[in-house]
Design a protein around this motif. Structure first.
Motif, PDB file in Angstrom:
ATOM      1  N   GLN A   1       0.845  -1.201   0.000  1.00  0.00           N
ATOM      2  CA  GLN A   1       0.000   0.000   0.000  1.00  0.00           C
ATOM      3  C   GLN A   1       0.876   1.245   0.000  1.00  0.00           C
ATOM      4  N   VAL A   2       0.474   2.228  -0.799  1.00  0.00           N
ATOM      5  CA  VAL A   2       1.197   3.491  -0.889  1.00  0.00           C
ATOM      6  C   VAL A   2       0.275   4.606  -0.433  1.00  0.00           C
ATOM      7  N   HIS A   3       0.780   5.457   0.416  1.00  0.00           N
ATOM      8  CA  HIS A   3       0.019   6.590   0.937  1.00  0.00           C
ATOM      9  C   HIS A   3       0.594   7.874   0.344  1.00  0.00           C
ATOM     10  N   LEU A   4      -0.297   8.709  -0.208  1.00  0.00           N
ATOM     11  CA  LEU A   4       0.127   9.965  -0.825  1.00  0.00           C
ATOM     12  C   LEU A   4      -0.416  11.140  -0.025  1.00  0.00           C
ATOM     13  N   VAL A   5       0.445  12.090   0.252  1.00  0.00           N
ATOM     14  CA  VAL A   5       0.040  13.294   0.976  1.00  0.00           C
ATOM     15  C   VAL A   5       0.358  14.508   0.112  1.00  0.00           C
ATOM     16  N   GLU A   6      -0.703  15.211  -0.293  1.00  0.00           N
ATOM     17  CA  GLU A   6      -0.551  16.423  -1.091  1.00  0.00           C
ATOM     18  C   GLU A   6      -0.550  17.646  -0.188  1.00  0.00           C
ATOM     19  N   SER A   7       0.164  18.672  -0.586  1.00  0.00           N
ATOM     20  CA  SER A   7       0.188  19.926   0.165  1.00  0.00           C
ATOM     21  C   SER A   7       0.475  21.075  -0.797  1.00  0.00           C
ATOM     22  N   VAL A  12      -5.340  31.940  -4.116  1.00  0.00           N
ATOM     23  CA  VAL A  12      -4.364  32.828  -4.741  1.00  0.00           C
ATOM     24  C   VAL A  12      -5.087  33.726  -5.733  1.00  0.00           C
ATOM     25  N   GLN A  13      -4.556  34.909  -5.923  1.00  0.00           N
ATOM     26  CA  GLN A  13      -5.166  35.840  -6.876  1.00  0.00           C
ATOM     27  C   GLN A  13      -4.778  35.472  -8.304  1.00  0.00           C
ATOM     28  N   PRO A  14      -5.591  35.853  -9.266  1.00  0.00           N
ATOM     29  CA  PRO A  14      -5.212  35.624 -10.670  1.00  0.00           C
ATOM     30  C   PRO A  14      -3.845  36.230 -10.976  1.00  0.00           C
ATOM     31  N   GLY A  15      -3.046  35.472 -11.714  1.00  0.00           N
ATOM     32  CA  GLY A  15      -1.686  35.890 -12.023  1.00  0.00           C
ATOM     33  C   GLY A  15      -0.663  35.421 -11.018  1.00  0.00           C
ATOM     34  N   GLY A  16      -1.127  34.879  -9.905  1.00  0.00           N
ATOM     35  CA  GLY A  16      -0.225  34.428  -8.857  1.00  0.00           C
ATOM     36  C   GLY A  16       0.328  33.032  -9.107  1.00  0.00           C
ATOM     37  N   SER A  17       1.073  32.546  -8.121  1.00  0.00           N
ATOM     38  CA  SER A  17       1.732  31.249  -8.231  1.00  0.00           C
ATOM     39  C   SER A  17       1.486  30.405  -6.983  1.00  0.00           C
ATOM     40  N   LEU A  18       1.533  29.106  -7.188  1.00  0.00           N
ATOM     41  CA  LEU A  18       1.493  28.134  -6.093  1.00  0.00           C
ATOM     42  C   LEU A  18       2.395  26.968  -6.462  1.00  0.00           C
ATOM     43  N   ARG A  19       2.894  26.285  -5.436  1.00  0.00           N
ATOM     44  CA  ARG A  19       3.679  25.077  -5.661  1.00  0.00           C
ATOM     45  C   ARG A  19       3.071  23.950  -4.856  1.00  0.00           C
ATOM     46  N   LEU A  20       2.623  22.922  -5.560  1.00  0.00           N
ATOM     47  CA  LEU A  20       2.053  21.746  -4.911  1.00  0.00           C
ATOM     48  C   LEU A  20       3.130  20.682  -4.737  1.00  0.00           C
ATOM     49  N   SER A  21       2.983  19.921  -3.665  1.00  0.00           N
ATOM     50  CA  SER A  21       3.879  18.794  -3.406  1.00  0.00           C
ATOM     51  C   SER A  21       3.049  17.551  -3.123  1.00  0.00           C
ATOM     52  N   CYS A  22       3.588  16.404  -3.449  1.00  0.00           N
ATOM     53  CA  CYS A  22       2.929  15.129  -3.164  1.00  0.00           C
ATOM     54  C   CYS A  22       4.012  14.133  -2.792  1.00  0.00           C
ATOM     55  N   ALA A  23       3.965  13.688  -1.551  1.00  0.00           N
ATOM     56  CA  ALA A  23       4.971  12.759  -1.043  1.00  0.00           C
ATOM     57  C   ALA A  23       4.360  11.379  -0.882  1.00  0.00           C
ATOM     58  N   ALA A  24       5.063  10.381  -1.394  1.00  0.00           N
ATOM     59  CA  ALA A  24       4.608   8.993  -1.304  1.00  0.00           C
ATOM     60  C   ALA A  24       5.355   8.267  -0.197  1.00  0.00           C
ATOM     61  N   ASP A  32       7.005   4.511 -10.901  1.00  0.00           N
ATOM     62  CA  ASP A  32       7.251   4.815 -12.308  1.00  0.00           C
ATOM     63  C   ASP A  32       6.717   6.217 -12.607  1.00  0.00           C
ATOM     64  N   SER A  33       5.552   6.340 -13.181  1.00  0.00           N
ATOM     65  CA  SER A  33       5.022   7.657 -13.501  1.00  0.00           C
ATOM     66  C   SER A  33       4.418   8.325 -12.270  1.00  0.00           C
ATOM     67  N   MET A  34       4.510   9.625 -12.231  1.00  0.00           N
ATOM     68  CA  MET A  34       3.868  10.447 -11.207  1.00  0.00           C
ATOM     69  C   MET A  34       3.108  11.539 -11.942  1.00  0.00           C
ATOM     70  N   SER A  35       1.881  11.788 -11.532  1.00  0.00           N
ATOM     71  CA  SER A  35       1.028  12.705 -12.291  1.00  0.00           C
ATOM     72  C   SER A  35       0.176  13.554 -11.368  1.00  0.00           C
ATOM     73  N   VAL A 102       1.043  -0.341 -10.385  1.00  0.00           N
ATOM     74  CA  VAL A 102      -0.240  -0.248  -9.675  1.00  0.00           C
ATOM     75  C   VAL A 102      -0.507   1.214  -9.315  1.00  0.00           C
ATOM     76  N   PRO A 103      -1.666   1.766  -9.701  1.00  0.00           N
ATOM     77  CA  PRO A 103      -1.958   3.182  -9.425  1.00  0.00           C
ATOM     78  C   PRO A 103      -2.454   3.424  -8.008  1.00  0.00           C
ATOM     79  N   PHE A 104      -2.010   4.529  -7.442  1.00  0.00           N
ATOM     80  CA  PHE A 104      -2.498   4.999  -6.147  1.00  0.00           C
ATOM     81  C   PHE A 104      -2.825   6.480  -6.279  1.00  0.00           C
ATOM     82  N   TRP A 105      -3.854   6.919  -5.536  1.00  0.00           N
ATOM     83  CA  TRP A 105      -4.307   8.301  -5.601  1.00  0.00           C
ATOM     84  C   TRP A 105      -4.261   8.942  -4.232  1.00  0.00           C
TER      85      TRP A 105
END
Length: 115
Positions: A1-7, A12-24, A32-35, A102-105
């Motif tokens: 089993q794989v556990h994914l935590v997004e953060s 944010v206002q239009p034109g702004g930026s964000l950085r998402l992270s996802c740790a397995a 293999d692939s990460m999406s 095997v896919p995990f979400w």
């Protein structure tokens, strides 16, 4: 089993930026692939970006030139740098990985672009 935590989601206002992270974590053999996908209310889930283990990338047409996906194989983490955000980028962003095929979400992180 794989556990994914997004953060990294948020408001944010239009034109702004964000950085998402996802740790397995968990029983990881070989990721293999990460999406990143996203789903807005009333719309179908769509691919935002994907990256292979060796760094080949693929982007949805609506984010090309604005978003950048990257990964750290040592940390089993994938990132999504989102620049020049638009209101239509508002959605729940979900991370998915394939562990030896095997896919995990993850549960998703909300991104809201609004003034």
């Amino acid at each position: 089993q794989v556990h994914l935590v997004e953060s990294g989601g948020g408001l944010v206002q239009p034109g702004g930026s964000l950085r998402l992270s996802c740790a397995a974590s968990g029983t990881i053999f070989r990721i293999d692939s990460m999406s990143w996908y996203r789903q807005a209310p009333g719309k179908e889930r769509e691919l935002v970006a994907s990256i292979t283990r060796v760094g080949n990338t693929n982007y949805g047409d609506s984010v090309k030139g604005r978003f950048t996906i990257s990964r750290d194989n040592a940390k089993n983490t994938v990132y999504l740098q989102m620049n020049t955000l638009k209101s239509e980028d508002t959605a729940v962003y979900l991370c998915t990985v394939r562990n030896r095929g095997v896919p995990f979400w993850g549960q998703g992180t909300q991104v809201t672009v609004s003034s």
